[in-house]
Design an enzyme around this catalytic site. Structure first.
Site, PDB file in Angstrom:
ATOM      1  CD  GLN A 261      -2.855  -0.928  -0.181  1.00 42.72           C
ATOM      2  OE1 GLN A 261      -3.521   0.069  -0.399  1.00 42.72           O
ATOM      3  NE2 GLN A 261      -2.785  -1.940  -1.025  1.00 42.72           N
ATOM      4  CG  HIS A 264      -1.445   2.709  -3.890  1.00 42.67           C
ATOM      5  ND1 HIS A 264      -2.019   2.651  -5.136  1.00 42.67           N
ATOM      6  CD2 HIS A 264      -1.791   1.565  -3.260  1.00 42.67           C
ATOM      7  CE1 HIS A 264      -2.690   1.520  -5.258  1.00 42.67           C
ATOM      8  NE2 HIS A 264      -2.563   0.835  -4.144  1.00 42.67           N
ATOM      9  CD  GLU A 330      -8.529   2.644   0.584  1.00 37.85           C
ATOM     10  OE1 GLU A 330      -8.899   2.721  -0.596  1.00 37.85           O
ATOM     11  OE2 GLU A 330      -7.400   3.026   0.963  1.00 37.85           O
ATOM     12  CG  HIS A 331      -7.404  -1.558   1.642  1.00 40.69           C
ATOM     13  ND1 HIS A 331      -6.786  -0.361   1.321  1.00 40.69           N
ATOM     14  CD2 HIS A 331      -8.060  -1.967   0.534  1.00 40.69           C
ATOM     15  CE1 HIS A 331      -7.052  -0.060   0.062  1.00 40.69           C
ATOM     16  NE2 HIS A 331      -7.830  -1.010  -0.439  1.00 40.69           N
ATOM     17  CG  ASP A 364      -5.399  -3.278  -4.429  1.00 42.96           C
ATOM     18  OD1 ASP A 364      -6.340  -2.709  -3.853  1.00 42.96           O
ATOM     19  OD2 ASP A 364      -4.204  -3.168  -4.072  1.00 42.96           O
ATOM     20  CG  HIS A 423     -50.074  19.650   4.117  1.00 41.98           C
ATOM     21  ND1 HIS A 423     -49.695  20.936   3.853  1.00 41.98           N
ATOM     22  CD2 HIS A 423     -48.960  18.883   3.921  1.00 41.98           C
ATOM     23  CE1 HIS A 423     -48.415  20.953   3.499  1.00 41.98           C
ATOM     24  NE2 HIS A 423     -47.950  19.710   3.538  1.00 41.98           N
TER      25      HIS A 423
END
Length: 432
Positions: A261, A264, A330-331, A364, A423
């Protein structure tokens, strides 16, 4: 390289303040890109073209990628990559087909029904980044659920590349070809999000209803600015991995996953949460060894030594779960004895990878799950991209005269209580 953070004595209330996190100032980015977004809204592709020249160093007279360029990219695609993308598409379809929502009709009373229908949005803009890496897999992850949902029209926006004469990366074009997406625009960054939202009819660019896909902080800022004009999936931030592991975990695997990771982005977050000092020491050593061997060593080293990454020591796995839920990664990988049991106790994570043979890299590309996931602690309340992202729930209300008559007294009472007599009158005018 990876700092050690001892939270064994920390209370649950302290965790959000103490846990490592990348500092990403979307508000500052909003101020920076707001003039550009306004310019694209006013001038359309002319403004986007000028921004592409300024930021990407390439002039793109026509935004839409011609069919022959897309077809050539697909023909030239490495057969191994073609096969891998096809398998990724096949597995993603298997999972996302099961996410379809069914129409539900409820008879509230005899003669009175409420039916919930799920209707796809008509048109979607998919953003596929192209900065430090190329992401044909993101084409798959965004387009497949949109297609399964029944979206009529899908347009992909992805940066123009200098090395490809102002065209997007061929692998992205090839992925679009495999998914039969024939509308691809060579526009990236904040200007792409603005162009998708506002369109430019004079250049054949139709505005979309929803924009999805990951990107950098400026893409996130542009999404924030156009939200409301269009729907968005999320304001994605730098990628994150957390690994909850005990002494049974293999330090070679854990180190490799943290590095994967970090590859990235220099802002990527890699966090190990463990109650084992022995594992922590072994992983730290493995990280040093493996980083020296990896291709993007400088980028990885910057991410792993940043304030967003750490080895977090906890008293036991129960406290580890508390830490993980506060971090809301996230993961999340759970590599423990009886990993499924621990994974099912997690409340906050974008996607959970269970056991030693389910690394994040699998998700992924080819697990069948979606890799567009909530970042920056938003997994506390948000989900990853799915078929639901592209569907709207709409109620159909059907009542007979008799059914309306029977409930009228309650409608009239509530209308009077809220001081909205018209109404009540709208109902009373229908009653005999």
């Amino acid at each position: 390289m990876l700092r050690r953070l001892d939270l064994t004595a920390a209370g649950a209330a302290d965790l959000r303040r103490l846990l490592p996190r990348a500092r990403v100032d979307v508000r500052a980015a909003v101020e920076a890109v707001a003039p550009l977004v306004d310019d694209v809204a006013a001038r359309g592709y002319a403004a986007a073209r000028a921004a592409t020249l300024r930021f990407d160093g390439v002039d793109v007279p026509e935004p839409r990628v011609p069919a022959d360029v897309r077809e050539a990219a697909l023909r030239a695609l490495d057969p191994a990559v073609r096969d891998a993308l096809r398998e990724s598409i096949r597995r993603a379809r298997l999972v996302h087909e099961e996410q379809r929502r069914r129409t539900v009709e409820v008879q509230v009373v005899p003669g009175g029904t409420v039916t919930e229908r799920w209707i796809p949005v008509r048109r979607v803009g998919v953003y596929v980044p192209g900065g430090l890496a190329v992401y044909p897999s993101s084409v798959v992850m965004n387009v497949v659920p949109a297609q399964v949902a029944g979206v009529d029209s899908i347009a992909v926006f992805t940066p123009a590349q200098k090395e490809f004469d102002g065209r997007p990366h061929p692998a992205i074009l090839a992925a679009c070809g495999l998914l039969a997406v024939d509308e691809v625009y060579a526009v990236g960054g904040a200007q792409a999000i603005a162009l998708a939202a506002f369109g430019d009819p004079s250049r054949g660019v139709e505005s979309v209803d929803v924009v999805t896909g990951p990107g950098n902080v400026y893409v996130a800022a542009a999404k924030r600015l156009v939200r409301g004009v269009v729907g968005i999936d999320a304001e994605a931030g730098p990628t994150e991995i957390a690994v909850l592991a005990d002494a049974s975990a293999d330090p070679v695997h854990v180190a490799a996953d943290l590095i994967s990771q970090a590859e990235h982005d220099t802002l990527a977050a890699s966090v190990l949460v463990t109650d084992s000092a022995q594992l922590a020491d072994a992983v730290a050593g493995e990280v040093e060894r493996q980083v020296a061997l990896t291709k993007h060593a400088d980028r990885v080293r910057a991410a792993l030594s940043g304030e967003q990454s750490a080895i977090v020591m906890v008293r036991d796995l129960d406290q580890g779960l508390t830490v993980v839920d506060a971090y809301a990664p996230e993961h999340l990988e759970v590599i423990t004895v009886d990993a499924r049991r621990w994974a099912e106790r997690v409340r906050n994570a974008g996607c959970i990878f269970v056991g030693p043979h389910a690394p994040v890299s699998l998700g992924d590309y080819c697990a069948g799950s979606n890799h567009v996931l909530p970042t920056g602690c938003t997994a506390r309340h948000a989900s990853g991209l799915s078929v639901q992202t592209f569907l709207k729930g709409v109620h159909l209300v059907e009542y007979t005269e008799q059914a309306l008559s029977e409930v009228a007294v309650h409608v009239l009472a509530l209308a009077e209580a809220e001081d909205l007599p018209a109404h009540g009158a709208a109902v009373a005018s229908r009653l005999r």
